[in-house]
Write an enzyme that holds these catalytic residues in place. Structure first.
Site, short mmCIF file in Angstrom:
data_model
loop_
_atom_site.label_atom_id
_atom_site.label_comp_id
_atom_site.label_asym_id
_atom_site.label_seq_id
_atom_site.Cartn_x
_atom_site.Cartn_y
_atom_site.Cartn_z
N ARG A 1 60.07 -17.04 19.39
CA ARG A 1 61.06 -16.69 20.42
C ARG A 1 60.77 -17.44 21.71
NH1 ARG A 1 58.01 -14.89 24.97
NH2 ARG A 1 57.07 -12.84 24.63
N GLU B 1 64.08 -7.60 28.76
CA GLU B 1 63.09 -7.98 29.78
C GLU B 1 63.54 -9.23 30.53
OE1 GLU B 1 58.99 -7.85 28.59
OE2 GLU B 1 58.52 -9.64 29.76
N ARG C 1 66.54 -13.72 25.39
CA ARG C 1 65.44 -14.03 24.48
C ARG C 1 66.10 -14.67 23.26
NH1 ARG C 1 60.44 -11.12 25.08
NH2 ARG C 1 59.93 -11.43 27.26
N CYS D 1 58.15 -11.77 33.49
CA CYS D 1 56.71 -11.49 33.38
C CYS D 1 55.93 -12.81 33.45
CB CYS D 1 56.44 -10.79 32.05
SG CYS D 1 54.70 -10.37 31.82
N THR E 1 53.35 -13.69 32.08
CA THR E 1 52.77 -14.10 30.80
C THR E 1 53.71 -14.99 30.00
OG1 THR E 1 53.67 -12.20 29.60
CG2 THR E 1 51.48 -11.94 30.57
N ARG F 1 56.67 -17.64 22.15
CA ARG F 1 55.71 -16.81 21.39
C ARG F 1 56.04 -17.01 19.92
NH1 ARG F 1 53.73 -11.71 19.47
NH2 ARG F 1 55.73 -10.63 19.38
N ARG G 1 48.76 -8.21 18.04
CA ARG G 1 49.58 -7.06 18.47
C ARG G 1 49.81 -6.16 17.26
NH1 ARG G 1 54.40 -9.43 22.49
NH2 ARG G 1 53.01 -10.47 23.93
N GLU H 1 54.04 -5.46 21.20
CA GLU H 1 53.01 -5.13 22.17
C GLU H 1 52.86 -3.62 22.37
OE1 GLU H 1 53.65 -7.14 25.83
OE2 GLU H 1 51.55 -7.73 25.69
P1 ADP Z 1 58.36 -10.25 22.24
O1 ADP Z 1 58.00 -10.94 20.99
O2 ADP Z 1 59.77 -10.52 22.57
O3 ADP Z 1 57.38 -10.53 23.33
P2 ADP Z 1 57.52 -7.66 21.17
O4 ADP Z 1 56.06 -7.93 21.07
O5 ADP Z 1 57.94 -6.33 21.70
O6 ADP Z 1 58.29 -8.68 22.08
O7 ADP Z 1 58.15 -7.86 19.73
C1 ADP Z 1 59.51 -7.70 19.54
C2 ADP Z 1 59.85 -7.38 18.10
O8 ADP Z 1 59.62 -8.54 17.30
C3 ADP Z 1 59.02 -6.26 17.49
O9 ADP Z 1 59.84 -5.44 16.72
C4 ADP Z 1 58.07 -7.00 16.60
O10 ADP Z 1 57.68 -6.23 15.49
C5 ADP Z 1 58.94 -8.15 16.15
N1 ADP Z 1 58.16 -9.27 15.64
C6 ADP Z 1 57.28 -10.03 16.29
N2 ADP Z 1 56.76 -10.96 15.48
C7 ADP Z 1 57.34 -10.80 14.27
C8 ADP Z 1 57.25 -11.45 13.02
N3 ADP Z 1 56.44 -12.49 12.84
N4 ADP Z 1 58.01 -10.98 12.00
C9 ADP Z 1 58.84 -9.94 12.17
N5 ADP Z 1 58.98 -9.31 13.33
C10 ADP Z 1 58.25 -9.71 14.37
C1 CIR Z 2 51.27 -5.14 30.46
O1 CIR Z 2 50.80 -5.52 31.51
O2 CIR Z 2 50.57 -4.75 29.52
C2 CIR Z 2 52.77 -5.17 30.29
N1 CIR Z 2 53.36 -5.29 31.59
C3 CIR Z 2 53.20 -6.32 29.39
C4 CIR Z 2 52.61 -7.64 29.76
C5 CIR Z 2 52.93 -8.83 28.87
N2 CIR Z 2 53.91 -8.67 27.92
C6 CIR Z 2 55.18 -9.08 27.99
O3 CIR Z 2 55.64 -9.72 28.89
N3 CIR Z 2 55.96 -8.78 26.97
#
Ligand code: ADP
Ligand code: CIR
Length: 390
Positions: free
Chosen positions: A160, A259, A263, A305, A307, A314, A343, A348
């Site tokens: 993403r 966020e 995305r 963010c 990060t 990511r 994660r 996260e």
């Molecule tokens: P982001 O990736 O946008 O930073 P999250 O960590 O919240 O945010 O993940 C968003 C969604 O993407 C979650 O439901 C997570 O399980 C899903 N996800 C992340 N990586 C994978 C993957 N490799 N396969 C399937 N789903 C994924």
């Molecule tokens: C934290 O500090 O743990 C949250 N604010 C998430 C930080 C990084 N993650 C994100 O941007 N998805």
């Protein structure tokens, strides 16, 4: 701040005139708007104290918000009216934050740089205030592979990136009207996507709860009520302007106004990173021709963010490594050696379900899009090698 011209005037003025001037400064809307309200200063003081007193807080916010930096920044305000409180309130409310701060608008990254710069440098494993993020480069896609051709470890692969629409601030500064306007613009542009990327936009407004929950459970849609985003004032007017676009196969998806403004996501079952990233690159290039995005000369693509700055990439796999994961600390330690982040299955701040972890590149700045994805590919190939050797 008092200008040089007004300082000269003050030098020759009487005490009464100075008092009058100061009363004018605090009552005149023009000046008052530039000043941070006393109620905000009080909240900032209480928040700083809370962070200092917290023993179990390991956020980058706590690490880098020294008394010195706090005193320098607490009276600053961006042109859009954002203060240090907008930046730190998520980390103050959520002491278990890993990072703890967000940028309410683009100017915050420079106005509050004494705090953002060391956090960015730390999170992205080396990005100094004098460093400049490289130009976009998606690289030679033919060098990417299927990280698990025999389908032994990897459940699915996802890449993403985030994008902010030029001319709009980030969540805490957006009006309800702007949310609607942005959704309309994005929806209209996405409706002309074709081929594999052709799909439908589903607004969150009016989506029935069962459909929404199914999309979340299947890892396609963002979760609702994220306490880190809520505390950052990023969920106002929810669900207005929020939604998801996806193709029929749900291999190409766009999140709208969660966020980040956008995305852009490519995902599929199995470990074929080459196919997943190739689809993302095609999509990003197409969308970039239709919608102008905010990019900073030093920080790269701008996100809410810190990060996510830079490439905003990511690249992750959902992977089961039962031997390595028998000791989660060990898995995190080994992953860390390859600059990877572990994660839980739902993203996260979640736990692993059925031994499946989400492992992705950690840093997104100071390297190209290709290098960020390659970091995940190379690291995962190593982790699989280690798992096989145990
Ligand atoms: P982001 O990736 O946008 O930073 P999250 O960590 O919240 O945010 O993940 C968003 C969604 O993407 C979650 O439901 C997570 O399980 C899903 N996800 C992340 N990586 C994978 C993957 N490799 N396969 C399937 N789903 C994924
Ligand atoms: C934290 O500090 O743990 C949250 N604010 C998430 C930080 C990084 N993650 C994100 O941007 N998805």
């Amino acid at each position: 701040m008092t200008s040089i011209a007004s300082k000269k005037v003050l030098i020759g003025a009487s005490a009464a005139a100075i008092a009058g001037y100061l009363i004018y400064r605090t009552s005149c809307p023009r000046y008052r708007n530039k000043m941070v309200d006393q109620s905000v200063l009080d909240k900032l003081d209480a928040g700083f104290k809370k962070l200092q007193e917290a023993n179990n807080c390991h956020s980058l916010l706590k690490k880098y918000l020294s008394k010195d930096v706090f005193d320098q920044l607490k009276t600053r305000k961006t042109a859009m009216g954002a203060t240090l409180l907008d930046v730190i309130q998520s980390g103050v409310e959520n002491l278990d934050s890993g990072v703890g701060l967000y940028a309410p608008d683009a100017e915050s990254y420079t106005l509050f740089k004494e705090l953002f710069d060391p956090v960015i440098d730390d999170y992205h494993q080396g990005f100094k205030p004098t460093d400049k993020h490289p130009q976009s480069d998606f690289g030679d896609l033919s060098t990417l592979v299927d990280v698990d051709p025999n389908n032994e470890f990897v459940v699915s692969t996802r890449v993403r990136c985030g994008r902010s629409l030029k001319g709009y601030p980030f969540n805490p500064c957006l009006t309800q009207g702007q949310y609607q306007e942005m959704e309309d613009k994005v929806k209209a542009q996405l409706s002309s996507m074709d081929g594999e990327l052709k799909g439908t936009y589903f607004p969150l407004t009016g989506m029935d709860k069962k459909t929404q929950q199914q999309l979340i459970d299947d890892h396609f849609l963002f979760k609702e009520g994220d306490r880190f985003l809520q505390a950052a004032n990023a969920c106002r007017y929810w669900p207005t302007g929020r939604g998801i676009y996806h193709n029929d196969a749900k291999t190409f998806l766009v999140w709208v106004n969660e966020e980040d403004h956008l995305r852009i996501i490519s995902m599929q079952k199995g470990g074929n990173l080459k196919e997943v990233f190739t689809r993302l690159v095609t999509a990003v290039k197409t969308i970039e021709q239709k919608i102008p995005f905010s990019r900073d000369d030093r920080l790269g693509f701008l996100t809410f963010c810190p990060t996510n700055l830079g490439t905003t990439i990511r690249a992750s796999v959902h992977i089961a490594l039962p031997k390595l994961a028998a000791d989660l600390k060990k898995l995190e330690e080994v992953a860390g050696k390859y600059n990877l982040q572990v994660r839980g299955t739902r993203g996260e701040h979640t736990e692993s379900e059925g031994g499946v972890y989400d492992i992705s590149n950690k840093r997104r700045m100071g390297l190209t899009e290709y290098q960020a994805v390659r970091e995940m590919q190379d690291g995962i190939l190593e982790l699989i090698k280690i798992e096989k050797s145990l």
